[in-house]
Scaffold this motif. Structure first.
Motif, PDB file in Angstrom:
ATOM      1  N   UNK A   1       0.945  -0.885  -0.442  1.00  0.00           N
ATOM      2  CA  UNK A   1       0.097  -0.249  -0.034  1.00  0.00           C
ATOM      3  C   UNK A   1       1.329   1.194  -0.107  1.00  0.00           C
ATOM      4  N   UNK A   2       0.654   2.132  -1.151  1.00  0.00           N
ATOM      5  CA  UNK A   2       2.108   3.043  -1.609  1.00  0.00           C
ATOM      6  C   UNK A   2       0.099   4.877  -1.211  1.00  0.00           C
ATOM      7  N   UNK A   3       1.344   5.869  -0.648  1.00  0.00           N
ATOM      8  CA  UNK A   3       0.511   6.942   0.222  1.00  0.00           C
ATOM      9  C   UNK A   3       0.051   6.952  -2.092  1.00  0.00           C
ATOM     10  N   UNK A   4       0.276   7.041  -2.516  1.00  0.00           N
ATOM     11  CA  UNK A   4      -0.611   6.778  -3.832  1.00  0.00           C
ATOM     12  C   UNK A   4      -1.406   6.747  -4.337  1.00  0.00           C
ATOM     13  N   UNK A   5      -1.659   4.662  -3.585  1.00  0.00           N
ATOM     14  CA  UNK A   5      -2.809   4.209  -3.740  1.00  0.00           C
ATOM     15  C   UNK A   5      -3.627   5.100  -2.887  1.00  0.00           C
ATOM     16  N   UNK A   6      -3.126   5.267  -2.024  1.00  0.00           N
ATOM     17  CA  UNK A   6      -4.549   5.779  -0.427  1.00  0.00           C
ATOM     18  C   UNK A   6      -4.982   7.018  -0.628  1.00  0.00           C
ATOM     19  N   UNK A   7      -4.364   7.851  -1.943  1.00  0.00           N
ATOM     20  CA  UNK A   7      -4.926   8.907  -2.486  1.00  0.00           C
ATOM     21  C   UNK A   7      -5.956   8.971  -3.523  1.00  0.00           C
ATOM     22  N   UNK A   8      -5.017   7.815  -4.318  1.00  0.00           N
ATOM     23  CA  UNK A   8      -5.903   7.559  -4.990  1.00  0.00           C
ATOM     24  C   UNK A   8      -7.173   6.592  -5.066  1.00  0.00           C
ATOM     25  N   UNK A   9      -6.795   5.974  -3.741  1.00  0.00           N
ATOM     26  CA  UNK A   9      -8.925   6.013  -3.274  1.00  0.00           C
ATOM     27  C   UNK A   9      -9.134   6.721  -2.364  1.00  0.00           C
ATOM     28  N   UNK A  10      -9.281   7.756  -1.816  1.00  0.00           N
ATOM     29  CA  UNK A  10      -9.388   8.704  -0.875  1.00  0.00           C
ATOM     30  C   UNK A  10     -10.562   9.713  -2.376  1.00  0.00           C
ATOM     31  N   UNK A  11      -9.687   8.804  -3.242  1.00  0.00           N
ATOM     32  CA  UNK A  11     -10.365  10.281  -4.367  1.00  0.00           C
ATOM     33  C   UNK A  11     -11.984  10.232  -4.936  1.00  0.00           C
ATOM     34  N   UNK A  12     -12.180   8.703  -4.871  1.00  0.00           N
ATOM     35  CA  UNK A  12     -13.279   7.919  -5.208  1.00  0.00           C
ATOM     36  C   UNK A  12     -14.207   7.949  -3.856  1.00  0.00           C
ATOM     37  N   UNK A  13     -14.192   9.222  -2.934  1.00  0.00           N
ATOM     38  CA  UNK A  13     -15.073   9.295  -1.389  1.00  0.00           C
ATOM     39  C   UNK A  13     -15.627  10.485  -1.849  1.00  0.00           C
ATOM     40  N   UNK A  14     -14.621  11.189  -2.433  1.00  0.00           N
ATOM     41  CA  UNK A  14     -15.274  13.198  -2.770  1.00  0.00           C
ATOM     42  C   UNK A  14     -16.540  13.498  -3.532  1.00  0.00           C
ATOM     43  N   UNK A  15     -17.261  14.393  -2.848  1.00  0.00           N
ATOM     44  CA  UNK A  15     -18.712  14.508  -3.649  1.00  0.00           C
ATOM     45  C   UNK A  15     -19.612  13.908  -3.237  1.00  0.00           C
ATOM     46  N   UNK A  16     -20.829  13.555  -3.573  1.00  0.00           N
ATOM     47  CA  UNK A  16     -22.148  12.971  -3.721  1.00  0.00           C
ATOM     48  C   UNK A  16     -21.896  10.977  -3.319  1.00  0.00           C
ATOM     49  N   UNK A  17     -21.987  10.608  -2.609  1.00  0.00           N
ATOM     50  CA  UNK A  17     -21.385   9.002  -2.523  1.00  0.00           C
ATOM     51  C   UNK A  17     -22.728   8.284  -1.692  1.00  0.00           C
TER      52      UNK A  17
END
Length: 308
Positions: A114-130
């Motif tokens: 698990x890299x910092x880049x993978x964490x940031x990419x996963x977090x991106x999917x939880x922004x906005x209306x979810x």
């Protein structure tokens, strides 16, 4: 001031508090205490039973808890408290029964890949209306009983997903160690968003599990930590916000004349007022907060009257 501004500690001290005063106290809730216990403490300090809070915090959480006293308890439901901000720490590499550190660990996984880049990419999917499934140990009622009560009784609980909005979800720091990864995040979200669920889902997306280890609420609506006081400091000096100041700082203000004020006190509609859309705080000529009114065609009608 509008509802998007932050209400902070007053530059001018409020009048001395009495048991019949109406106002708001912003508490910096400590770790390990329930919101109900905070309300009980404020009842003793204020000398009145008419105390309530807006927006429960779990015992492990700290930060802003907005508490209403006397007639201000009715104002809580009208304040713009839907948007909240949190600072949190998510632990990757383990899942728990409660999605936070208070539960039992049910699974672990290595986090080597698990890299910092993978964490940031996963977090991106939880922004906005979810769409978010609340934590099983939430206070949501299932067939008349709280979900957490059913879980603690050994029942299996399945909660329905609900739509929430996460307007900000920033990764502040990533700290790997031998057993997992701690991720510090900052979140702005709508009411009904579970930060524990964000932690759980982030871990699930990364395939390693995750849970919440720290949570601090930094803002509720226009009330932030700059207006908050510890229970210890409140015991020494009861810092409060009079209901009139809160109303004027949250809603557009209308200063009525004597004739209008008499009508407002009895909740009568007022013709010919060009009020802004939404609720307006109505004051009498002496500066007393009377009611909240809103436009209805050619009339202004009350949504709540706070004087008798």
């Amino acid at each position: 001031m509008s509802g998007t501004d932050h209400i902070t500690s007053q530059a001018v001290s409020p009048p001395p508090f009495t048991s019949s005063s109406d106002g708001i106290v912003v508490v910096d809730k400590p770790d390990g205490m329930t919101s109900h216990t905070v309300v009980a403490r404020i009842r003793r300090l204020a000398g009145t039973r008419k105390v309530g809070h807006a927006g429960t915090l779990d015992p492990m959480a700290t930060g802003v808890l907005v508490v209403g006293i006397n007639r201000a308890t009715r104002l809580l439901g009208h304040l713009q408290l839907a948007d909240k901000s949190y600072d949190a720490t998510i632990r990757l590499g383990a899942s728990t029964t409660t999605d936070d550190a208070e539960g039992e660990i049910v699974s672990t996984a290595p986090v080597d890949g698990v890299t910092s880049e993978a964490i940031s990419a996963a977090v991106e999917g939880y922004r906005g209306e979810i769409s978010q499934v609340p934590s099983k140990v939430s206070a949501i009622k299932v067939d008349g009983r709280r979900a957490y009560e059913r879980v603690r009784a050994g029942e299996e609980v399945a909660l329905k997903a609900r739509t929430v909005t996460v307007s900000r979800y920033d990764v502040l720091d990533v700290r790997p160690d031998a057993d997992g990864i701690s991720v510090d995040v900052s979140v702005d979200c709508s009411s009904g968003t579970y930060i524990r669920a964000l932690a759980r889902d982030l871990g699930a997306d990364l395939g390693v599990g995750g849970h919440l280890t720290a949570l601090r609420r930094t803002r509720v609506g226009s009330f932030d930590l700059s207006a908050a006081h510890s229970l210890e400091s409140l015991a020494q000096s009861f810092d409060w916000l009079p209901i009139a100041d809160v109303a004027a700082g949250t809603f557009p203000r209308y200063d009525a004349d004597d004739t209008q004020a008499a009508a407002i006190r009895t909740g009568r509609p007022l013709p010919g007022l060009n009020l802004a859309p939404g609720q307006t705080a109505m004051f009498d000529p002496d500066g007393t907060f009377l009611a909240l009114y809103e436009p209805h065609g050619p009339l202004a009608k009350p949504t709540a009257v706070f004087v008798s």
